[in-house]
Design a protein around this motif. Structure first.
Motif, PDB file in Angstrom:
ATOM      1  N   ASP A   1     -11.004  -8.804  -0.751  1.00  0.00           N
ATOM      2  CA  ASP A   1     -10.336  -7.678  -1.396  1.00  0.00           C
ATOM      3  C   ASP A   1      -9.876  -8.167  -2.757  1.00  0.00           C
ATOM      4  O   ASP A   1      -9.648  -9.367  -2.959  1.00  0.00           O
ATOM      5  CB  ASP A   1      -9.108  -7.216  -0.601  1.00  0.00           C
ATOM      6  CG  ASP A   1      -9.462  -6.645   0.759  1.00  0.00           C
ATOM      7  OD1 ASP A   1     -10.564  -6.075   0.904  1.00  0.00           O
ATOM      8  OD2 ASP A   1      -8.627  -6.764   1.679  1.00  0.00           O
ATOM      9  N   LEU A   2      -9.725  -7.231  -3.678  1.00  0.00           N
ATOM     10  CA  LEU A   2      -9.154  -7.521  -4.995  1.00  0.00           C
ATOM     11  C   LEU A   2      -7.826  -6.786  -5.077  1.00  0.00           C
ATOM     12  O   LEU A   2      -7.738  -5.630  -4.667  1.00  0.00           O
ATOM     13  CB  LEU A   2     -10.077  -7.034  -6.109  1.00  0.00           C
ATOM     14  CG  LEU A   2     -11.496  -7.577  -6.127  1.00  0.00           C
ATOM     15  CD1 LEU A   2     -12.293  -6.928  -7.268  1.00  0.00           C
ATOM     16  CD2 LEU A   2     -11.492  -9.086  -6.285  1.00  0.00           C
ATOM     17  N   LYS A   3      -6.811  -7.457  -5.615  1.00  0.00           N
ATOM     18  CA  LYS A   3      -5.514  -6.795  -5.746  1.00  0.00           C
ATOM     19  C   LYS A   3      -4.784  -7.297  -6.987  1.00  0.00           C
ATOM     20  O   LYS A   3      -4.968  -8.436  -7.416  1.00  0.00           O
ATOM     21  CB  LYS A   3      -4.669  -7.022  -4.497  1.00  0.00           C
ATOM     22  CG  LYS A   3      -4.023  -8.383  -4.392  1.00  0.00           C
ATOM     23  CD  LYS A   3      -3.010  -8.424  -3.260  1.00  0.00           C
ATOM     24  CE  LYS A   3      -1.893  -9.386  -3.481  1.00  0.00           C
ATOM     25  NZ  LYS A   3      -0.929  -9.096  -4.474  1.00  0.00           N
ATOM     26  N   PRO A   4      -3.942  -6.424  -7.550  1.00  0.00           N
ATOM     27  CA  PRO A   4      -3.124  -6.868  -8.687  1.00  0.00           C
ATOM     28  C   PRO A   4      -2.180  -7.997  -8.255  1.00  0.00           C
ATOM     29  O   PRO A   4      -1.824  -8.112  -7.075  1.00  0.00           O
ATOM     30  CB  PRO A   4      -2.323  -5.619  -9.060  1.00  0.00           C
ATOM     31  CG  PRO A   4      -3.033  -4.475  -8.432  1.00  0.00           C
ATOM     32  CD  PRO A   4      -3.714  -5.028  -7.209  1.00  0.00           C
ATOM     33  N   ILE A   5      -1.760  -8.786  -9.211  1.00  0.00           N
ATOM     34  CA  ILE A   5      -0.843  -9.900  -8.943  1.00  0.00           C
ATOM     35  C   ILE A   5       0.580  -9.370  -8.804  1.00  0.00           C
ATOM     36  O   ILE A   5       1.030  -8.557  -9.610  1.00  0.00           O
ATOM     37  CB  ILE A   5      -0.906 -10.939 -10.081  1.00  0.00           C
ATOM     38  CG1 ILE A   5      -2.306 -11.535 -10.166  1.00  0.00           C
ATOM     39  CG2 ILE A   5       0.144 -12.032  -9.887  1.00  0.00           C
ATOM     40  CD1 ILE A   5      -2.530 -12.424 -11.372  1.00  0.00           C
ATOM     41  N   ASP A   6       1.276  -9.833  -7.773  1.00  0.00           N
ATOM     42  CA  ASP A   6       2.693  -9.526  -7.551  1.00  0.00           C
ATOM     43  C   ASP A   6       3.498 -10.796  -7.779  1.00  0.00           C
ATOM     44  O   ASP A   6       2.964 -11.905  -7.680  1.00  0.00           O
ATOM     45  CB  ASP A   6       2.940  -9.065  -6.104  1.00  0.00           C
ATOM     46  CG  ASP A   6       2.297  -7.724  -5.802  1.00  0.00           C
ATOM     47  OD1 ASP A   6       2.345  -6.835  -6.662  1.00  0.00           O
ATOM     48  OD2 ASP A   6       1.746  -7.591  -4.693  1.00  0.00           O
ATOM     49  N   VAL A   7       4.785 -10.632  -8.003  1.00  0.00           N
ATOM     50  CA  VAL A   7       5.690 -11.768  -8.213  1.00  0.00           C
ATOM     51  C   VAL A   7       5.590 -12.757  -7.049  1.00  0.00           C
ATOM     52  O   VAL A   7       5.610 -13.972  -7.258  1.00  0.00           O
ATOM     53  CB  VAL A   7       7.144 -11.278  -8.410  1.00  0.00           C
ATOM     54  CG1 VAL A   7       8.117 -12.436  -8.482  1.00  0.00           C
ATOM     55  CG2 VAL A   7       7.244 -10.427  -9.665  1.00  0.00           C
ATOM     56  N   GLU A   8       5.451 -12.242  -5.829  1.00  0.00           N
ATOM     57  CA  GLU A   8       5.374 -13.117  -4.653  1.00  0.00           C
ATOM     58  C   GLU A   8       4.137 -14.019  -4.675  1.00  0.00           C
ATOM     59  O   GLU A   8       4.088 -15.019  -3.970  1.00  0.00           O
ATOM     60  CB  GLU A   8       5.336 -12.291  -3.354  1.00  0.00           C
ATOM     61  CG  GLU A   8       6.482 -11.331  -3.164  1.00  0.00           C
ATOM     62  CD  GLU A   8       6.266  -9.997  -3.892  1.00  0.00           C
ATOM     63  OE1 GLU A   8       5.197  -9.382  -3.781  1.00  0.00           O
ATOM     64  OE2 GLU A   8       7.199  -9.601  -4.606  1.00  0.00           O
ATOM     65  N   ASP A   9       3.127 -13.643  -5.464  1.00  0.00           N
ATOM     66  CA  ASP A   9       1.888 -14.424  -5.541  1.00  0.00           C
ATOM     67  C   ASP A   9       1.993 -15.617  -6.487  1.00  0.00           C
ATOM     68  O   ASP A   9       1.148 -16.506  -6.457  1.00  0.00           O
ATOM     69  CB  ASP A   9       0.726 -13.543  -6.024  1.00  0.00           C
ATOM     70  CG  ASP A   9       0.465 -12.360  -5.116  1.00  0.00           C
ATOM     71  OD1 ASP A   9       0.495 -12.549  -3.884  1.00  0.00           O
ATOM     72  OD2 ASP A   9       0.213 -11.259  -5.638  1.00  0.00           O
ATOM     73  N   PHE A  10       3.003 -15.640  -7.343  1.00  0.00           N
ATOM     74  CA  PHE A  10       3.094 -16.667  -8.385  1.00  0.00           C
ATOM     75  C   PHE A  10       3.026 -18.094  -7.851  1.00  0.00           C
ATOM     76  O   PHE A  10       2.246 -18.899  -8.374  1.00  0.00           O
ATOM     77  CB  PHE A  10       4.363 -16.505  -9.229  1.00  0.00           C
ATOM     78  CG  PHE A  10       4.416 -15.291 -10.102  1.00  0.00           C
ATOM     79  CD1 PHE A  10       3.345 -14.403 -10.218  1.00  0.00           C
ATOM     80  CD2 PHE A  10       5.557 -15.016 -10.834  1.00  0.00           C
ATOM     81  CE1 PHE A  10       3.422 -13.281 -11.024  1.00  0.00           C
ATOM     82  CE2 PHE A  10       5.648 -13.904 -11.650  1.00  0.00           C
ATOM     83  CZ  PHE A  10       4.583 -13.040 -11.738  1.00  0.00           C
TER      84      PHE A  10
END
Length: 189
Positions: free
Chosen positions: A14-23
């Motif tokens: 899947d492709l998803k936008p980056i969230d703060v939790e992903d940093f």
């Protein structure tokens, strides 16, 4: 312009936008090692400089706050394995380019990059109806990236001979691309 805040679902990824939790995970994939394996294939002729987490976080937060979502994550089996990007080579003429990095060597040669490029290209053609083509640039030392584009129906549009120097050898810079109408004929709208 923001791409769209929804997840693009595929078969393996899947492709998803980056969230703060992903940093933290993304930073570790990119900068967690002194000499990451992915840099041997991802433009290794450009110097790689390690960035500390706070600087990385600051840049990423600024991008999110400005609505700049030109980099999305590639997710496989609920883990981040890489990212896809887009950038304007020259926005007034609607010349957009894409990029991809699979950070995890465990996910190389498994079709993840091919599926990510296919999903990302289709997604960008949908959300940017004004762009007539998409393409990417790689180097002749990265035969897998050339093969991915050709397998998906892209054409080699340019080869700049001996333009990249790496480990004492010259390599070609290779541009691949596809027109919107070609893509839609192969994969639909």
């Amino acid at each position: 312009m923001a791409v769209s805040a929804s997840v693009v679902k595929g078969i393996k990824i899947d492709l998803k936008p980056i969230d703060v939790e992903d940093f933290p995970v993304l930073w570790n994939l990119i900068y967690g090692e002194e000499e990451p394996e992915f840099k041997k294939w991802d433009a290794p002729y450009f110097p790689w400089k390690r960035v500390d987490f706070k600087a990385f976080e600051s840049v990423m937060l600024e991008r999110i706050e400005k609505g700049q979502d030109s980099q999305w994550l590639i997710i496989a089996e609920d883990e981040i394995i890489g990212s896809v990007t887009y950038y304007w080579e020259y926005e007034p003429t609607k010349w957009m380019e894409i990029g991809i990095t699979i950070y995890s060597p465990n996910h190389w040669n498994g079709g993840y990059g091919t599926e990510a490029i296919k999903l990302w290209t289709s997604h960008l053609f949908r959300v940017f109806p004004q762009i007539p083509r998409l393409g990417y640039t790689t180097w002749s030392g990265n035969k897998r990236m050339i093969q991915v584009g050709l397998k998906l129906g892209m054409q080699e549009e340019a080869r700049i001979r001996k333009a990249r120097f790496y480990n004492g050898e010259y390599y070609d810079s290779v541009k691949l691309g596809v027109l919107r109408e070609e893509w839609e004929e192969m994969y639909g709208k």
